[in-house]
Write a protein that holds these residues in place. Structure first.
Motif, PDB file in Angstrom:
ATOM      1  N   GLU A   1       0.824  -1.204   0.000  1.00 15.46           N
ATOM      2  CA  GLU A   1       0.000   0.000   0.000  1.00 15.46           C
ATOM      3  C   GLU A   1       0.859   1.255   0.000  1.00 15.46           C
ATOM      4  O   GLU A   1       0.596   2.214  -0.717  1.00 15.46           O
ATOM      5  CB  GLU A   1      -0.898  -0.037   1.248  1.00 15.46           C
ATOM      6  N   ALA A   2       1.918   1.231   0.811  1.00 11.27           N
ATOM      7  CA  ALA A   2       2.738   2.424   0.957  1.00 11.27           C
ATOM      8  C   ALA A   2       3.621   2.661  -0.253  1.00 11.27           C
ATOM      9  O   ALA A   2       3.920   3.798  -0.603  1.00 11.27           O
ATOM     10  CB  ALA A   2       3.594   2.299   2.212  1.00 11.27           C
ATOM     11  N   GLY A   3       4.066   1.564  -0.849  1.00 13.49           N
ATOM     12  CA  GLY A   3       4.977   1.700  -1.987  1.00 13.49           C
ATOM     13  C   GLY A   3       6.305   2.308  -1.578  1.00 13.49           C
ATOM     14  O   GLY A   3       7.024   2.901  -2.368  1.00 13.49           O
TER      15      GLY A   3
ATOM     16  N   ARG B   1       9.542   4.362   7.200  1.00 15.94           N
ATOM     17  CA  ARG B   1       8.764   3.826   8.325  1.00 15.94           C
ATOM     18  C   ARG B   1       7.492   4.624   8.588  1.00 15.94           C
ATOM     19  O   ARG B   1       6.463   4.057   8.938  1.00 15.94           O
ATOM     20  CB  ARG B   1       9.621   3.806   9.584  1.00 15.94           C
ATOM     21  N   ALA B   2       7.585   5.938   8.411  1.00 12.73           N
ATOM     22  CA  ALA B   2       6.386   6.755   8.648  1.00 12.73           C
ATOM     23  C   ALA B   2       5.319   6.436   7.605  1.00 12.73           C
ATOM     24  O   ALA B   2       4.131   6.329   7.925  1.00 12.73           O
ATOM     25  CB  ALA B   2       6.745   8.232   8.622  1.00 12.73           C
ATOM     26  N   ASP B   3       5.741   6.261   6.367  1.00 12.35           N
ATOM     27  CA  ASP B   3       4.788   5.903   5.312  1.00 12.35           C
ATOM     28  C   ASP B   3       4.151   4.555   5.607  1.00 12.35           C
ATOM     29  O   ASP B   3       2.945   4.351   5.418  1.00 12.35           O
ATOM     30  CB  ASP B   3       5.488   5.827   3.945  1.00 12.35           C
ATOM     31  N   LEU B   4       4.977   3.636   6.066  1.00 13.72           N
ATOM     32  CA  LEU B   4       4.465   2.299   6.359  1.00 13.72           C
ATOM     33  C   LEU B   4       3.419   2.358   7.466  1.00 13.72           C
ATOM     34  O   LEU B   4       2.377   1.716   7.408  1.00 13.72           O
ATOM     35  CB  LEU B   4       5.634   1.383   6.768  1.00 13.72           C
ATOM     36  N   ARG B   5       3.717   3.156   8.471  1.00 15.80           N
ATOM     37  CA  ARG B   5       2.775   3.302   9.573  1.00 15.80           C
ATOM     38  C   ARG B   5       1.435   3.831   9.069  1.00 15.80           C
ATOM     39  O   ARG B   5       0.364   3.326   9.427  1.00 15.80           O
ATOM     40  CB  ARG B   5       3.354   4.252  10.631  1.00 15.80           C
ATOM     41  N   GLU B   6       1.525   4.856   8.223  1.00 20.78           N
ATOM     42  CA  GLU B   6       0.309   5.431   7.622  1.00 20.78           C
ATOM     43  C   GLU B   6      -0.494   4.350   6.924  1.00 20.78           C
ATOM     44  O   GLU B   6      -1.710   4.223   7.105  1.00 20.78           O
ATOM     45  CB  GLU B   6       0.710   6.468   6.550  1.00 20.78           C
ATOM     46  N   ALA B   7       0.225   3.601   6.090  1.00 24.58           N
ATOM     47  CA  ALA B   7      -0.429   2.571   5.289  1.00 24.58           C
ATOM     48  C   ALA B   7      -1.110   1.530   6.170  1.00 24.58           C
ATOM     49  O   ALA B   7      -2.263   1.157   5.955  1.00 24.58           O
ATOM     50  CB  ALA B   7       0.596   1.908   4.375  1.00 24.58           C
ATOM     51  N   ILE B   8      -0.387   1.054   7.169  1.00 22.23           N
ATOM     52  CA  ILE B   8      -0.951   0.019   8.049  1.00 22.23           C
ATOM     53  C   ILE B   8      -2.191   0.518   8.763  1.00 22.23           C
ATOM     54  O   ILE B   8      -3.203  -0.175   8.870  1.00 22.23           O
ATOM     55  CB  ILE B   8       0.102  -0.457   9.085  1.00 22.23           C
ATOM     56  N   SER B   9      -2.130   1.770   9.217  1.00 14.84           N
ATOM     57  CA  SER B   9      -3.258   2.264  10.001  1.00 14.84           C
ATOM     58  C   SER B   9      -4.511   2.389   9.155  1.00 14.84           C
ATOM     59  O   SER B   9      -5.623   2.371   9.666  1.00 14.84           O
ATOM     60  CB  SER B   9      -2.917   3.604  10.664  1.00 14.84           C
ATOM     61  N   GLY B  10      -4.347   2.491   7.833  1.00 10.73           N
ATOM     62  CA  GLY B  10      -5.521   2.619   6.988  1.00 10.73           C
ATOM     63  C   GLY B  10      -5.932   1.344   6.287  1.00 10.73           C
ATOM     64  O   GLY B  10      -6.852   1.326   5.479  1.00 10.73           O
ATOM     65  N   LEU B  11      -5.254   0.240   6.594  1.00 11.87           N
ATOM     66  CA  LEU B  11      -5.488  -1.016   5.889  1.00 11.87           C
ATOM     67  C   LEU B  11      -6.847  -1.641   6.170  1.00 11.87           C
ATOM     68  O   LEU B  11      -7.415  -1.489   7.241  1.00 11.87           O
ATOM     69  CB  LEU B  11      -4.440  -2.047   6.304  1.00 11.87           C
ATOM     70  N   THR B  12      -7.332  -2.380   5.159  1.00  6.27           N
ATOM     71  CA  THR B  12      -8.435  -3.314   5.375  1.00  6.27           C
ATOM     72  C   THR B  12      -7.889  -4.668   4.960  1.00  6.27           C
ATOM     73  O   THR B  12      -7.669  -4.929   3.785  1.00  6.27           O
ATOM     74  CB  THR B  12      -9.651  -2.939   4.498  1.00  6.27           C
ATOM     75  N   PHE B  13      -7.633  -5.513   5.915  1.00  2.00           N
ATOM     76  CA  PHE B  13      -6.831  -6.711   5.674  1.00  2.00           C
ATOM     77  C   PHE B  13      -7.661  -7.970   5.920  1.00  2.00           C
ATOM     78  O   PHE B  13      -8.145  -8.220   7.020  1.00  2.00           O
ATOM     79  CB  PHE B  13      -5.625  -6.663   6.622  1.00  2.00           C
TER      80      PHE B  13
END
Lengths: 344, 331, 413
Positions: free
Chosen positions: C343-345, C349-361
């Protein structure tokens, strides 16, 4: 385990104390340069050594210099950690203040329990068992009281960036090392000054021959309680530092039996009753844990069965302890010092 | 040196000997009675208290057995043996291994474990502990502590930390006076009493026992009359260790075997020894029963606290009020 | 004076060398900034690989590795040009301090995210480290509520937390009572005394009371030191409760089952709430007949999903053992991080955090829907399900969406 000569030559004693002080200060100055040479992973080992050193120095005051063998020093360590922790978490009080409060509280606890134990004439094994019982009781109380957040423990609230007032720095900052070093040096200086002082001299006299000292008019109870108070205070400071570095404590981590054992080991390995003994002991024991962990993670060929097993590091501690007691009861530093003295 | 050394002598001229129970003993029994009453009031349930008393007594018997070895060692050698719990754990693992590998019943393992622990104790004493003879107390304490850590972690290294169980198939609950207990606990209790009895007979009725008691009372004097004191030291330590071994085997069916389990019994054993009086065999048994009851009743009377707290509370009280224990003599 | 200095300096040098010798050689930090990584993307795993909890810890590390291998075989992270994942597994030894320094080490060595650690106390430590180093930390197993009550933004949890399990557990009990027509008015509770047992119990009690049940007596015990709980079970019996709820770990859960069989408290059912024993396949083996009918409201993989069956087979083939729930969560945690990377591409680490927090998994864990995180980092769809031992096997019985079999209620003991 007496290592110092009986108190006969006061001048020589004072001279020795002065020299130790010089060693401490110069050694401290050198040690302050260490972070420049060490990487962050090694720094955390160095900080572990410092905590060991503080713990061991605290224990040594009461048990080595004071001759009152304690098996429950975790009590003071935990009191230091929890007082500062409680004040910080509940009342936003700076850990520096918390450190002082913890030291005072631990000293008070030590004096009260010490008074009870000494008044009822507990000696040797009985005294040691009493200290063990007190430490365990504190642990059980901490486990069940809301005040200490029961078994959950206390989490230090995180601070963004650097704060000397809150004693919190970015992860891996060398400031932690310098604070720990400063505290250890302070403790050592206190110990040396104590030994130089009249009270300290009395403490050694009482340790060597209590009845003789009493017959010479020394207030044995007062001397012993002062020694305990100093010992408790130093150990409590170690507890507060631990809290600030690891940012989390619970009853088992700070009141547990393993802490009491960790307080004893550095002094025994280095030299009970000597000022620098606990430091030497800490420097030997601190890296040992890491070394054996590394060994277990990647065993050299031939020791493959070690892979994935635990308990080796404590086995090494234990074997070292046994060896020291049987072969070098004065400890590494203590024996070296005695050998050097005999040679002169 | 407490009970080991005393031989009841009728005073010259007295026509009869009156058996008067000692005051501390009466006080102890009285306090236990009070605790039972308080527990009854607290729970309002006789059945619960009955169960607590039964469980407490059965567990207490085992505590007493563990303490037996410890008190013997202290009475004769003047050593507080911190390795006692670890030795108990060794016996437990021996039993587990025999059961797991060869399918041997735990109670049959007694025949193997007890002699093994006896030899181990003798070796430890003669090889290591004897060398600290005459040295300050701390050295001996620390040495036994070192041995304890070494043994425990050797077990951890060899067997791993995963708890193991040994469940004999015939271990069924048994009803005793409308309370219930597992057969294995009852057997452990009976075994403990049997061994205590044997030990008492050994000490009081045999020449060896007399020699041991003599050394406990006065090592130099004993040496002068021809007793091989060093041999007695080794033998006593071995017997004490064998007691720990027996206790370890007996508890295996109802506890989980893990390297640190000995530590729990260690601490409780010290409390029992101090309570009963260092060096006293009846003291160890009685002390064990009292502590077992304290633990169970304490758990009912103070439900939000750990039952161990009551035990430590008693410990501290005894240390301060009567450090020589119920059957001990004032030093 | 100088004479004294020489040995002292030598000692210090020795100390420094020893410090250095002990720590593993550190590689210069790999890229943590920027979009495309130069080498494999490292995920750090922290589990108790040695010590008393090693059996589960080892499984968790193995399952995480399995996930990494699977993702790499499927082509790696697409949005990062097929970059491969690498697992750096560290041993916490079950100790919080060791976990802390191991976490630091992993971060130093360039991990972009952390996974672990199985114990709540350890999780608290690692979460603090993660927060200070601004690195995402996905908890596979750790139940304590307090971990995510600190205001950390970098820690996420997939499993239901303690109060979640307590609350839903009470609901399930009430549902069972209603659907079977067996009134459950009074519930006795035995729980282990640390935060885990206490929090679960408190949540259960609050919900149960709001549903009209009385929870009394509540008995806490020391899970690590108790060797006999017959007295406690007798108290339950004397109180005349309709059901017994138990929260604890494996050893004490087994002990209670044995004591219950001896005392026979006459309850309609024994229900574990987040219990570490009653939904384990090992439990019926160890307890035999006594285990029959025991319920457990706990986190669990959804065995009705094909994805789970495939995983179970793969794991068995690779490691020769049946996969246990904690390991399934580790597997899912790694897959979650991979999804976040997709998702983050970016490996920032900050981008990854953003991505994880918005995930639907989508997950093979049983839950109310796909994994979605709230502001605290808790999975809003995490929910325990009810299991029961039937004919010597643990089966999922409630809610109906996950049920393999009908619940047998009451299951009197």
């Amino acid at each position: 385990m007496t290592t110092t000569a009986p108190v006969t030559d006061t001048v020589a004693q004072v001279e020795r104390a002065d020299r130790t002080l010089q060693v401490v200060l110069i050694g401290g100055a050198l040690a302050a340069l260490l972070p420049l040479a060490l990487g962050p992973a090694q720094e955390s080992v160095a900080i572990r050594v410092l905590i060991f050193a503080l713990l061991g120095t605290g224990w040594n005051v009461m048990s080595g210099l004071g001759g009152m063998f304690s098996f429950g020093h975790a009590a003071y360590f935990g009191l230091g950690a929890y007082s500062a922790g409680y004040l910080l978490v509940e009342h936003d009080v700076s850990p520096w203040i918390g450190m002082v409060v913890g030291a005072v509280l631990a000293a008070a606890f030590g004096v009260v329990t010490g008074f009870l134990a000494l008044r009822y004439k507990l000696r040797g094994a009985y005294f040691a068992l009493a200290t063990l019982a007190f430490a365990e009781m504190l642990r059980l109380f901490a486990l069940n009281l809301d005040l200490t957040n029961k078994a959950i423990g206390l989490n230090v609230p995180l601070v963004r960036g650097s704060s000397w007032w809150k004693l919190q720095f970015p992860a891996g900052s060398s400031n932690y090392y310098w604070v720990g070093l400063g505290l250890t040096l302070l403790a050592l200086v206190c110990v040396v000054l104590f030994m130089r002082s009249r009270m300290g001299q009395y403490a050694l006299a009482v340790r060597d021959d209590e009845d003789a000292a009493a017959s010479l008019g020394v207030d044995v109870m007062r001397v012993k309680l002062t020694t305990i108070a100093l010992s408790a205070a130093i150990t409590a400071v170690a507890g507060t530092f631990y809290l600030q570095y690891y940012l989390f404590v619970n009853p088992d981590l700070v009141f547990g039996n393993s802490v009491s054992i960790q307080a004893i080991l550095p002094a025994v390995v280095g030299g009970v009753g000597t000022v620098l003994g606990p430091i030497v002991g800490a420097m030997v024991l601190g890296p040992l844990a890491d070394l054996s962990a590394g060994l277990l993670r990647n065993p050299p060929p031939g020791l493959d069965f070690l892979q994935g097993r635990s308990g080796l590091d404590i086995m090494i501690y234990a074997a070292l302890l046994i060896l020291i007691i049987l072969v070098l009861p004065k400890g590494l530093y203590g024996s070296a010092r005695a050998w050097r003295r005999n040679r002169r | 040196m407490a009970d080991l050394a005393t031989v009841a002598e009728p005073a010259a001229g007295t026509p009869r000997r009156r058996l008067v129970p000692s005051v501390p003993l009466l006080v102890t029994v009285g306090l236990v009675g009070v605790a039972v009453v308080v527990a009854l009031i607290r729970t309002g349930s006789p059945a619960t208290v009955r169960q607590a008393v039964l469980t407490g007594l059965l567990l207490g018997g085992v505590y007493g057995l563990v303490a037996l070895g410890l008190t013997l060692i202290f009475g004769v050698l003047d050593i507080v043996n911190f390795a006692h719990g670890a030795l108990l754990t060794v016996a437990m693992y021996v039993t587990y291994t025999l059961s797991d590998r060869f399918g041997i019943d735990p109670y049959v393992s007694l025949l193997v474990a007890v002699p093994l622990l006896f030899l181990l104790g003798a070796a430890l004493q003669r090889g290591l502990i004897d060398r600290t003879l005459g040295q300050p107390l701390e050295n001996q304490l620390l040495l036994t502590l070192g041995i304890a850590l070494l043994l425990e972690n050797a077990l951890l290294l060899s067997y791993g930390g995963v708890p193991k169980t040994v469940n004999p198939s015939y271990d069924e609950p048994v009803r005793v006076l409308s309370a219930v207990a597992d057969l294995s606990r009852i057997l452990a209790f009976l075994g403990a009493l049997a061994i205590a009895g044997l030990l008492y007979v050994l000490l009081q009725r045999t020449r060896l026992g007399t020699a041991i008691r003599a050394v406990a009372a006065n090592p130099r004097g004993a040496q002068l009359v021809g007793v091989d004191v060093r041999f007695i030291f080794m033998l006593t330590f071995a017997i004490g260790t064998a007691c720990a071994g027996a206790a370890g085997v007996l508890v295996v069916p109802f506890v989980t075997v893990e390297p640190t389990i000995g530590e729990l019994f260690n601490i409780v054993a010290f409390v029992v020894v101090v309570l009963g009086g260092l060096g006293s065999v009846p003291g160890a048994v009685l002390g064990g029963l009292v502590i077992g009851l304290t633990e169970q009743l304490g758990g009912i009377i103070f439900p939000s606290q750990s039952p161990l707290l009551s035990v430590f509370f008693v410990f501290v009280l005894v240390l301060f009020l009567r450090p020589q224990g119920i059957f001990g003599r004032r030093q | 004076m100088i004479r004294r200095l020489v040995p002292l300096t030598a000692l210090l040098a020795l100390g420094a060398a020893a410090c250095g010798g002990g720590a593993p050689a550190t590689t210069p930090g790999s890229e943590t900034e920027g979009a495309a990584p130069s080498g494999p993307i490292v995920i750090g795993a922290l589990h108790p690989l040695t010590g008393g909890l090693a059996v589960d810890g080892q499984q968790m590390a193995d399952a995480a590795q399995l996930a990494v291998d699977e993702i790499n075989e499927a082509g790696g992270i697409e949005s990062l040009d097929g970059a491969k994942l690498e697992l750096a597994s560290a041993d916490t030894t079950g100790a919080a301090e060791v976990a802390q320094s191991e976490a630091q080490r992993l971060i130093q060595d360039g991990a972009v995210a952390l996974v672990g650690p199985y114990q709540s106390a350890v999780a608290s430590q690692v979460a603090a480290v993660a927060e200070r180093n601004s690195i995402p930390f996905v908890i596979d197993v750790a139940t304590a509520d307090s971990i995510l009550n600190q205001g950390y933004t970098y820690t996420f949890r997939m499993q239901p937390n303690a109060s979640g399990m307590g609350t839903v557990g009470a609901q399930y009990l009430a549902d069972l009572a209603e659907s079977s027509g067996t009134p459950i008015d009074k519930v006795g509770y035995m729980h282990e005394q640390t935060e885990f047992g206490t929090t679960v119990m408190e949540a259960f009690k609050a919900e149960a009371e709001s549903l009209g049940m009385v929870v009394d007596p509540v008995i806490s015990y020391d899970a690590f030191q108790a060797s006999d709980l017959t007295t406690e079970v007798t108290r339950i019996k004397e109180a005349g409760v309709d059901a017994l709820a138990v929260t604890g770990y494996y050893r004490d859960g087994l002990l209670i089952a044995n004591n219950v069989a001896a005392v026979q408290p006459g309850v309609q059912a024994v229900i574990g709430i987040a219990n570490g024993a009653y939904d384990l396949p090992q439990f019926p083996t160890d307890a035999g007949e006594k285990a029959e009918g025991y319920l457990d409201a706990n986190y669990h993989p959804d065995v009705t999903q094909d994805g789970y069956q495939e995983l179970a087979e793969k794991f068995k083939a690779a490691y020769g053992a049946d996969i246990r729930t904690p390991a399934v969560l580790s597997y899912e945690a790694v897959r979650l991080i991979a999804a976040g990377l997709e998702e983050a591409g970016s490996v920032d680490r900050a981008d990854l955090r953003e991505a994880i927090s918005g995930l639907t998994f989508e997950t093979i864990m049983a839950g109310n829907g796909p994994v979605e995180f709230d502001e605290k980092g808790e999975n809003t769809n995490a929910v325990p399900i009810l299991m029961q031992v039937q004919s010597g096997t643990v089966k999922q019985v409630y809610p109906a969406d996950f049920a393999e079999a009908e619940p047998a209620f009451p299951a009197a003991k």
